[in-house]
Structure formats: structure tokens, C-alpha cells
Design a protein around this motif. Structure first.
Motif, PDB file in Angstrom:
ATOM      1  N   GLU A 190      11.759  13.325 -14.705  1.00  0.00           N
ATOM      2  CA  GLU A 190      11.232  11.977 -14.528  1.00  0.00           C
ATOM      3  C   GLU A 190      12.254  10.898 -14.874  1.00  0.00           C
ATOM      4  O   GLU A 190      12.400   9.929 -14.134  1.00  0.00           O
ATOM      5  CB  GLU A 190       9.997  11.781 -15.421  1.00  0.00           C
ATOM      6  CG  GLU A 190       9.396  10.398 -15.245  1.00  0.00           C
ATOM      7  CD  GLU A 190       7.914  10.374 -15.553  1.00  0.00           C
ATOM      8  OE1 GLU A 190       7.386  11.394 -16.028  1.00  0.00           O
ATOM      9  OE2 GLU A 190       7.284   9.325 -15.291  1.00  0.00           O
ATOM     10  N   TYR A 191      12.957  11.080 -16.004  1.00  0.00           N
ATOM     11  CA  TYR A 191      13.828  10.004 -16.467  1.00  0.00           C
ATOM     12  C   TYR A 191      15.310  10.282 -16.273  1.00  0.00           C
ATOM     13  O   TYR A 191      16.134   9.418 -16.549  1.00  0.00           O
ATOM     14  CB  TYR A 191      13.557   9.727 -17.949  1.00  0.00           C
ATOM     15  CG  TYR A 191      12.128   9.388 -18.232  1.00  0.00           C
ATOM     16  CD1 TYR A 191      11.577   8.194 -17.771  1.00  0.00           C
ATOM     17  CD2 TYR A 191      11.307  10.262 -18.939  1.00  0.00           C
ATOM     18  CE1 TYR A 191      10.258   7.881 -18.020  1.00  0.00           C
ATOM     19  CE2 TYR A 191       9.984   9.947 -19.198  1.00  0.00           C
ATOM     20  CZ  TYR A 191       9.466   8.757 -18.741  1.00  0.00           C
ATOM     21  OH  TYR A 191       8.160   8.435 -18.980  1.00  0.00           O
ATOM     22  N   HIS A 219      20.473  11.280 -18.715  1.00  0.00           N
ATOM     23  CA  HIS A 219      20.864  10.234 -19.679  1.00  0.00           C
ATOM     24  C   HIS A 219      19.676   9.381 -20.093  1.00  0.00           C
ATOM     25  O   HIS A 219      19.736   8.685 -21.101  1.00  0.00           O
ATOM     26  CB  HIS A 219      21.951   9.357 -19.078  1.00  0.00           C
ATOM     27  CG  HIS A 219      23.255  10.054 -18.928  1.00  0.00           C
ATOM     28  ND1 HIS A 219      23.996  10.495 -19.997  1.00  0.00           N
ATOM     29  CD2 HIS A 219      23.956  10.407 -17.833  1.00  0.00           C
ATOM     30  CE1 HIS A 219      25.093  11.076 -19.565  1.00  0.00           C
ATOM     31  NE2 HIS A 219      25.105  11.030 -18.248  1.00  0.00           N
ATOM     32  N   GLY A 220      18.622   9.439 -19.340  1.00  0.00           N
ATOM     33  CA  GLY A 220      17.448   8.638 -19.668  1.00  0.00           C
ATOM     34  C   GLY A 220      16.471   9.360 -20.574  1.00  0.00           C
ATOM     35  O   GLY A 220      15.411   8.839 -20.910  1.00  0.00           O
ATOM     36  N   LYS A 248      11.928  18.599  -8.991  1.00  0.00           N
ATOM     37  CA  LYS A 248      12.696  17.370  -9.162  1.00  0.00           C
ATOM     38  C   LYS A 248      13.914  17.611 -10.045  1.00  0.00           C
ATOM     39  O   LYS A 248      14.970  17.015  -9.852  1.00  0.00           O
ATOM     40  CB  LYS A 248      11.812  16.275  -9.777  1.00  0.00           C
ATOM     41  CG  LYS A 248      10.825  15.680  -8.805  1.00  0.00           C
ATOM     42  CD  LYS A 248      10.337  14.310  -9.276  1.00  0.00           C
ATOM     43  CE  LYS A 248      11.389  13.235  -9.082  1.00  0.00           C
ATOM     44  NZ  LYS A 248      10.938  11.898  -9.531  1.00  0.00           N
ATOM     45  N   GLU A 308      16.645  19.048  -7.929  1.00  0.00           N
ATOM     46  CA  GLU A 308      17.166  17.952  -7.099  1.00  0.00           C
ATOM     47  C   GLU A 308      18.147  17.100  -7.894  1.00  0.00           C
ATOM     48  O   GLU A 308      19.278  16.859  -7.466  1.00  0.00           O
ATOM     49  CB  GLU A 308      15.993  17.049  -6.685  1.00  0.00           C
ATOM     50  CG  GLU A 308      15.551  17.201  -5.263  1.00  0.00           C
ATOM     51  CD  GLU A 308      16.308  16.240  -4.382  1.00  0.00           C
ATOM     52  OE1 GLU A 308      16.911  16.716  -3.388  1.00  0.00           O
ATOM     53  OE2 GLU A 308      16.326  15.033  -4.683  1.00  0.00           O
ATOM     54  N   ASN A 335      22.301  16.712  -7.530  1.00  0.00           N
ATOM     55  CA  ASN A 335      22.892  15.427  -7.187  1.00  0.00           C
ATOM     56  C   ASN A 335      23.777  14.850  -8.282  1.00  0.00           C
ATOM     57  O   ASN A 335      24.456  13.859  -8.073  1.00  0.00           O
ATOM     58  CB  ASN A 335      21.795  14.414  -6.846  1.00  0.00           C
ATOM     59  CG  ASN A 335      21.182  14.715  -5.495  1.00  0.00           C
ATOM     60  OD1 ASN A 335      21.862  15.154  -4.576  1.00  0.00           O
ATOM     61  ND2 ASN A 335      19.876  14.501  -5.379  1.00  0.00           N
ATOM     62  N   VAL A 341      11.849  18.809   1.312  1.00  0.00           N
ATOM     63  CA  VAL A 341      12.180  18.118   0.073  1.00  0.00           C
ATOM     64  C   VAL A 341      11.603  16.707   0.084  1.00  0.00           C
ATOM     65  O   VAL A 341      11.018  16.238  -0.889  1.00  0.00           O
ATOM     66  CB  VAL A 341      13.719  18.057  -0.114  1.00  0.00           C
ATOM     67  CG1 VAL A 341      14.092  17.129  -1.267  1.00  0.00           C
ATOM     68  CG2 VAL A 341      14.275  19.454  -0.345  1.00  0.00           C
ATOM     69  N   PHE A 342      11.784  16.062   1.203  1.00  0.00           N
ATOM     70  CA  PHE A 342      11.282  14.696   1.352  1.00  0.00           C
ATOM     71  C   PHE A 342       9.779  14.627   1.111  1.00  0.00           C
ATOM     72  O   PHE A 342       9.293  13.811   0.327  1.00  0.00           O
ATOM     73  CB  PHE A 342      11.592  14.224   2.782  1.00  0.00           C
ATOM     74  CG  PHE A 342      12.084  12.817   2.848  1.00  0.00           C
ATOM     75  CD1 PHE A 342      13.425  12.524   2.663  1.00  0.00           C
ATOM     76  CD2 PHE A 342      11.207  11.782   3.121  1.00  0.00           C
ATOM     77  CE1 PHE A 342      13.894  11.224   2.744  1.00  0.00           C
ATOM     78  CE2 PHE A 342      11.660  10.470   3.187  1.00  0.00           C
ATOM     79  CZ  PHE A 342      13.003  10.188   2.996  1.00  0.00           C
ATOM     80  N   LEU A 343       9.084  15.487   1.777  1.00  0.00           N
ATOM     81  CA  LEU A 343       7.622  15.470   1.678  1.00  0.00           C
ATOM     82  C   LEU A 343       7.139  15.856   0.290  1.00  0.00           C
ATOM     83  O   LEU A 343       6.229  15.233  -0.270  1.00  0.00           O
ATOM     84  CB  LEU A 343       7.012  16.423   2.705  1.00  0.00           C
ATOM     85  CG  LEU A 343       6.597  15.827   4.051  1.00  0.00           C
ATOM     86  CD1 LEU A 343       5.779  16.848   4.830  1.00  0.00           C
ATOM     87  CD2 LEU A 343       5.772  14.540   3.847  1.00  0.00           C
ATOM     88  N   LYS A 373       8.658  15.566  -2.512  1.00  0.00           N
ATOM     89  CA  LYS A 373       8.897  14.474  -3.458  1.00  0.00           C
ATOM     90  C   LYS A 373       7.834  13.386  -3.309  1.00  0.00           C
ATOM     91  O   LYS A 373       7.314  12.875  -4.311  1.00  0.00           O
ATOM     92  CB  LYS A 373      10.299  13.893  -3.274  1.00  0.00           C
ATOM     93  CG  LYS A 373      11.378  14.771  -3.881  1.00  0.00           C
ATOM     94  CD  LYS A 373      12.659  14.019  -4.181  1.00  0.00           C
ATOM     95  CE  LYS A 373      13.312  13.539  -2.905  1.00  0.00           C
ATOM     96  NZ  LYS A 373      14.701  13.067  -3.169  1.00  0.00           N
ATOM     97  N   ASP A 374       7.530  13.038  -2.068  1.00  0.00           N
ATOM     98  CA  ASP A 374       6.471  12.054  -1.866  1.00  0.00           C
ATOM     99  C   ASP A 374       5.156  12.534  -2.466  1.00  0.00           C
ATOM    100  O   ASP A 374       4.406  11.761  -3.067  1.00  0.00           O
ATOM    101  CB  ASP A 374       6.271  11.789  -0.364  1.00  0.00           C
ATOM    102  CG  ASP A 374       7.305  10.812   0.168  1.00  0.00           C
ATOM    103  OD1 ASP A 374       8.095  10.295  -0.634  1.00  0.00           O
ATOM    104  OD2 ASP A 374       7.318  10.579   1.397  1.00  0.00           O
ATOM    105  N   VAL A 415       5.193  12.371  -6.297  1.00  0.00           N
ATOM    106  CA  VAL A 415       5.065  10.988  -6.750  1.00  0.00           C
ATOM    107  C   VAL A 415       3.656  10.460  -6.491  1.00  0.00           C
ATOM    108  O   VAL A 415       3.258   9.441  -7.041  1.00  0.00           O
ATOM    109  CB  VAL A 415       6.127  10.135  -6.035  1.00  0.00           C
ATOM    110  CG1 VAL A 415       5.855   8.663  -6.222  1.00  0.00           C
ATOM    111  CG2 VAL A 415       7.510  10.488  -6.541  1.00  0.00           C
ATOM    112  N   GLY A 416       2.932  11.177  -5.652  1.00  0.00           N
ATOM    113  CA  GLY A 416       1.563  10.762  -5.391  1.00  0.00           C
ATOM    114  C   GLY A 416       1.414   9.842  -4.195  1.00  0.00           C
ATOM    115  O   GLY A 416       0.365   9.231  -3.989  1.00  0.00           O
ATOM    116  N   LEU A 417       2.493   9.774  -3.409  1.00  0.00           N
ATOM    117  CA  LEU A 417       2.409   8.887  -2.249  1.00  0.00           C
ATOM    118  C   LEU A 417       1.606   9.512  -1.108  1.00  0.00           C
ATOM    119  O   LEU A 417       1.072   8.804  -0.256  1.00  0.00           O
ATOM    120  CB  LEU A 417       3.817   8.522  -1.763  1.00  0.00           C
ATOM    121  CG  LEU A 417       4.593   7.586  -2.695  1.00  0.00           C
ATOM    122  CD1 LEU A 417       6.003   7.356  -2.182  1.00  0.00           C
ATOM    123  CD2 LEU A 417       3.852   6.247  -2.801  1.00  0.00           C
TER     124      LEU A 417
END
Lengths: 214, 214, 214, 214
Positions: D34-35, D38-39, D115, D118, D122, D177-179, D181-182, D185-187
Motif C-alpha cells: 500500500e505505502y 520507503h513509505g 501489488k 508489482e 518496478n 495486471v491492469f484489471l 489492480k483496479d 483498489v475497488g474501482l
DNA sequence: AATGAATGAGGATTCATTCAT
DNA sequence: TATGAATGAATCCTCATTCAT
């Protein structure tokens, strides 16, 4: 070298509990003399002593207590070394050289203890101790150091220079400490000839000149 | 003692940028000489120097770099003190006493620096440096210490005892270090008479006997 | 690519203040696309942009604001790229391929912006934005994306598969994003033939089958 | 999902030592997905896992090691998922769809892991890994990915388009991957129908056209 | 307007000490 | 009794942000 009395000797063939305690003490001396107090984690001591970390806290209240006990032990052991075979009837010079030799030998044969004491004396804790004259509670607490006795006697018979005691001690011990540290670190190799010559030089420093010197 | 030049003296009442850096250095010397490297948190240095913790890292890469720079500065300053007013044409004895006096004076007037150097030399890092003869890169890097030169010259003219260099240095410096440390700690009060007498005694230790002694 | 209006053009030959602003923006895009938000200190941005650290705070309230503005700018610029030369009268397939090519080209020629958007969308902040449909306030805020328009039109004339819009977008953009990222990282070399063939394949994915396929 | 064996099941009601380790791993996956690396402070991981900060360092050398281990575990688990029930004798299309479905399912049921991978791929670290083909040392290190095998076989029998492997993978995985992730995220809400239709569309993208298409 | 020195809150990591087994 | 896993306070260091110049 082990200072603890083991009077309850024989009966059971079980593992001596002091064994563990001693291994902790030895490991601490070795490690702290090399890495310093703050550079030596308790866990490292435990590993080196072959015991669990928690075990250390069975024998010592905390790290400070462990180190303090070591100091006291080592300090007493060192003093006993100085008293060893000490013969009051000998002439001042012989007694002086005898003590110097003992210090030399102690440092060379107990390098870890030697560095440990040095470190301790230079730490804030050690300074406090020293100022409070709590040096040692082993045997006779108030008793003067042998070296001090020799100097006192020497001054009386005008064999030793009339300098403050601290200065005389510095003249006698300073060079030895210096050399032994160099030797421990491996910067020099101390053979008997060098040791004897250095001790003789120390005597020259504290003795009253008999001839004429430039 | 401040190595930084502050030539742009009077005009503006502004804060000298080196001021902060110096305060950090001074605080570090003072604290580490008392508590040792590992016993002195960076935060303590910051507080003592009156700066923020982060500020220290603007001037020094990390704690190690800070301490190393101090060692180099102090070591150089000390050596310069020894070279000060050093006159090669003087007799060996005078040069020796002169050097001893300088060391005494340096220790008494720069107690923190004195203890700092001591600590550093006795640390694992200092030992390595010493072994690699990297002592100091100030001025002539390879040049022998003044004391070593005096001993070398004295040995040639048979004024100084034929002992290993390390032993001679120990005989000269050991007592001084010992006394100065006692004095810093407040265990004794060093007056001129004691200092002079002690130096003379050090000379007795290293000089070749001219008269007859027992 | 610079979105800011520079209407106060000619008069003085002085340095354009937006220059500095732009350099900050560019540096931020480049660095964050490589090291991520938390991996990119403001000081690093300042150095890379050739400005003082404090200067950044003249132009942007804080780091968050800086990044948010970049996202909005880049997002808008990207959308404008997609609208560029977009001809509504063309057949669906041509419009689709045109858009795909633009995305490809944008990614290849603006690798930093491309990775920046990706990162942003995948961050918690980006997700929030996306959910709130705040994507972009550039020009017509509520306007559909060109790709969405093409899909809508294609569905009506039964040229595009009857899938949820999100799925169609994924089928169109997913592969491109994937390839462009590989290309940016240097894992593959994208030549025109591959690009064209891949786009054609994307079309195969979204178009309604006309022949018989197994 | 838990890789550690917990065979010594019932008897004692004591705390499973792996329990704590696993909780740390799970918390890290969740938070970093999620973060970002480093976050996500270690303290946050500790709190989320319900352990002390120091505890994390009992199980992992440092934050890097923790994340690397997660990557390796998750990556291997993911690959095993792909190999699961994989039947070589099936026709290319079935094998392709099977793999796609597995990826879909994995992403939907392991959103954090998905995630996380991913993000890792990256990151600069992931890119390096990828370039060095060190992806995974689980089972057969050198073995091709199942998807790559399917594509290779498909190309030979002219069922799969003659595109670079990277492009084919992008066409197959990119949309998923695209789908996913959406969906994470709950989209969007991914139902079976959409999943199946999307997979079929992916097949259309990589397959060789059999009929005539416009 | 532009700067960068100064700051301290916050992050990673260590370690003395405790405590359940 | 002995252990070492667990902990969090304390340490070193970074970095977003401020502010005097």
C-alpha cells in the motif's frame, strides 16, 4: 588466578556453578579490555562465555555490577601479586626492583586484566572510585600499597628522592604501564634484558643520586 | 588552540560560521575525553555545543569523521607545541627537559585534549594508526618526533642510555602522562617545583650515569 | 510540454522566473520516476535543478504540493497528447490504433513522465484521486477520455466487444504500459514493427470477431 | 499461503514460534503493497504485526532482507500457482486460458502479494533482478515460465502470433495486471463473466487469426 | 527573490534487561 | 537453574521545512 574460594569441594560430581560464573568473568575481561565497556554487548559476553544471555543476570545484577566486580577482583589479584614474596628485610633498591618486576610480569602475563584496569581507572567510574579511595576492599582495606611503603621507607633513609608520593609512583609505574601496553598491542617485544634495563632506569629516576651527575 | 583563521575580525557583529563548528569540536573533545567514544551520544555533543543534532552532520560526515578530525587536529597541535622554541644547538639535557616541560604544560593546559589523545591511542583505531605510523600528516609527515631525535643524538654522544627507543620514550613520557592524568582528575596539584623535580628525575632515568651509583 | 502561460513576454531580458520553476518540476519528475517519492529528498531535487533548497518552497507549499502539481500537469499533457490530431470522422479501428500509437510514443519519448504517472496512480494518494474522479481539471474536467469515446462508439456499431469499459481499457492500455516499462528499463528495444504489430494485436483483443475463430 | 509447515499441531496451547515471523511477513506485505518500501517504517510494521520493533530484527537482518525474503517467497508461491494443474498435453488455447485464469485468481485472492510483486519489479532493485534473470531460485531456477513455454509451443505450430516474447507476455499479462489492480483498489468488481470474457480477449490478442478480419 | 545553514522530528537499528518456559 | 525470545528505550543518522541574510 581464580580468586573465588571453592571450599565446598568434593561431594557431588556435578558441574561446578562457579565454573559458569568464572567463564562469564573471563569473557568480560577479555572483551572489554579489547572493545571497551560500551563496545561490548552483554550478548557478546554470553556467547563468548558459552552461556545464555539471561544466565549472566543470575550471577550479576546488571552489566555495571559485573564490571565492578571484575575490577575489584582484578585489582585485588594484582595487589596480591605485588605482595607475593615480598620481603621487608631486603634493601630498598631490591624491594623496588622486585615490585617493578612483578608489575611487568603481571602485565605481560595478564594482558587482558592489565588493559581492563587501565580502562577502568580512566573511566568516569574509575576516577570516582579512585578519588574516594575505595580502590580495594580486599584484605586490609586501609593498608598502604607495597610500593608506597617502600617509598616511605626509602625517603626516611634518604635513598629515595624527596618527591610527592604521586610523583614517585608515576616515575616507577608510568614507564612500565607504557611499555606493557606497547607490548600487549604488539608494537614491541619485551625481552628480559630490556625489562631489566628499564627497571634499573626507573630506579635511577627515584633514587637519590650518590655520585655527581651532569 | 583554534586552528581556524578568523581574520575578518571586527566589522560585522554577525555570527562566525566557524564558531559553530568549533563549538562542536570543543564539546566533543571535552565529552569524549571524559566518557569515551561510545559513552558519548551525538545528541549529548549537540546539546553541549548548543546546536541541533542535525547540525553536526552538516560539518562532519558522521561521528567517526568528527572524532578522526579532532584526533588529527589535536595531534598536530600537540606536535607543534613540542617543536615550539626547540633549539637544536642546545645540549641534550636541556633539550630533553625542554620537551618534557612542554608535554607537562600541554597536558595541564589542555587536559581534555590530553585525555582525548590518550583514549584515542588506546582504542583499536588508534592502535592501528600507530602501527601504520600514520600519526600525523601535519607538516613533515615522515619526520621523527623531536623526542626521538634527542634520544638518537644523545645515544651517539653516549649521554643517553643504550635502550630501545620505545623504552626511552616510556621512561620519559610515562611518568608525565601518569602525573598529568592524576592532576586532571584532581588527585594532585602540580606546582612548578614538583614538575621540575619530576622532569629532573626523568632525566636521571634516561641519562647515562656519570658518577658512581649503587 | 511546458503548460504554464508565459504571456508577460518580451520587455526585460532578465531571467525568466518560470525557468527556475520548470527546472524544479523537471528534476522532480526525473528523480521521483527513478527513486520514488520517499526515495527522493528535496535537497536532491534542488541540487539537480540547480537551485537552493529554500527556493523550492518559494514555488511550492511543500513536497506534496510539488508532486501533486506535477501529476496534474503531466496527466493533462498526456491527455492532450491523446487528443492531438484526433479525428472523429475516422473509422473506429483507425482511431483506436491512433490512440494506441500516441500512448506508445508518449511513453517512449517521455519515459520519466510515464513512470511518474504509473507510480502516482499506484500510490495511496493516486488511488484516492482516481476513486474521486479528480483525475484532471485541465480543460473539460468532466469530459470522457478519448479512448472511452472510441469504445463507446465502437460498442454502438458492434465493432468493439461488449465488455465493461474498465476491461476494454485494460486490454488496450495494459500491454502498452507493460511494454513501455520494459523498454524504459532497457529490457527490450521497441522498433516500429513491434509497436505496430502489438497495437494490431490490441485491436484484435477488443474488436468483435468478424471471421470464425477457434 | 503460509509457507512454513506447522505440523506439530494440537498438543500444546503454546505460541507457535513461526506465528510471529509470519505475522511480520504478512504485515510487511500488506503495508508495503500500500505505502511502498520507503513509505513503510519498520515501526509501522511492528505495530501492525503486534510485535516489538526489535523483534523484527531477530528474524530478519534488516529491512532489506525482510523485503527480499518476502519477494522470493511470494514470487515462488506465485509461480507454483501457475504450475498448479498445468497439463502439457492440452491444446495451446486451453493452456493459455488456464494460465490467465490462474493469474487472475492469484491477483484477486492475494491482492497484497500481487501489488507487492508489482512494486518490487518496478523498483530499481527489482529491475536489476529481472535483468539478471535471478527471478526465482525456487525449484528449477533456469526453467522458463509456463507462459513462455506456451508461447514457444504456440509459435511453432503457428497458433500464436510471431511477436517478440516480451510483446506476447505484455499482451497476455498487461490487461490482467491492469484489471486486477483496479479490482484491488475497488474501482471495479470482477465477476466470472468479465474475467472469462477478458481472458478470451487476451487470447484473441495473441492468437493467429484464423478467419478474415478487417 | 534566492539561498543554504540550522533544526528536530522521525526512521533504521542495537542492546540491556526481563520473563515465560 | 538456565535459557533465549521479546521488548522498547536509546542511538546514529536523514530530511522536510524554516528563516536570517
Amino acid at each position: 588466578m581464580n580468586v573465588h574460594s571453592k571450599t565446598q569441594a568434593a561431594p557431588r560430581q556435578q558441574i561446578d556453578p562457579t565454573d559458569k560464573r568464572d567463564r562469564i568473568l573471563q569473557a568480560t575481561i577479555r572483551l572489554i579490555s579489547e572493545y571497551g565497556f560500551h563496545g561490548t554487548p552483554v550478548s557478546m559476553i554470553a556467547k563468548d562465555a558459552g552461556v545464555g544471555t539471561g544466565t549472566i543476570y543470575r550471577y550479576f545484577k546488571d552489566k555495571d555490577a559485573l564490571v565492578l566486580e571484575i575490577f575489584q577482583q582484578v585489582n585485588c589479584a594484582f595487589k596480591k601479586t605485588l605482595l607475593h614474596e615480598y620481603v621487608v628485610s631486603q634493601p630498598i633498591r631490591d624491594r623496588f626492583l622486585h615490585l617493578c618486576r612483578d608489575i611487568f610480569q603481571y602485565g605481560i602475563h595478564n594482558p587482558y586484566e592489565f588493559k581492563f584496569i587501565e580502562q577502568f581507572y580512566n573511566s568516569p567510574y574509575g576516577t570516582t572510585l579512585r578519588r574516594e579511595k575505595l580502590f580495594c576492599n580486599c584484605g586490609d582495606p586501609g593498608q598502604d600499597l607495597p610500593l608506597e611503603q617502600v617509598f616511605a621507607a626509602g625517603k626516611e633513609q634518604n635513598t629515595i628522592k624527596d618527591l610527592p608520593l604521586a610523583a614517585l609512583i608515576a616515575l616507577a609505574i608510568g614507564p612500565i604501564v607504557f611499555l606493557v601496553k606497547d607490548s600487549i598491542v604488539g608494537l614491541i617485544q619485551l625481552d628480559d634484558a630490556t625489562i631489566n634495563a628499564t627497571m634499573a632506569a626507573c630506579w635511577d629516576a627515584v633514587k637519590v643520586e650518590t655520585g655527581t651527575s651532569k
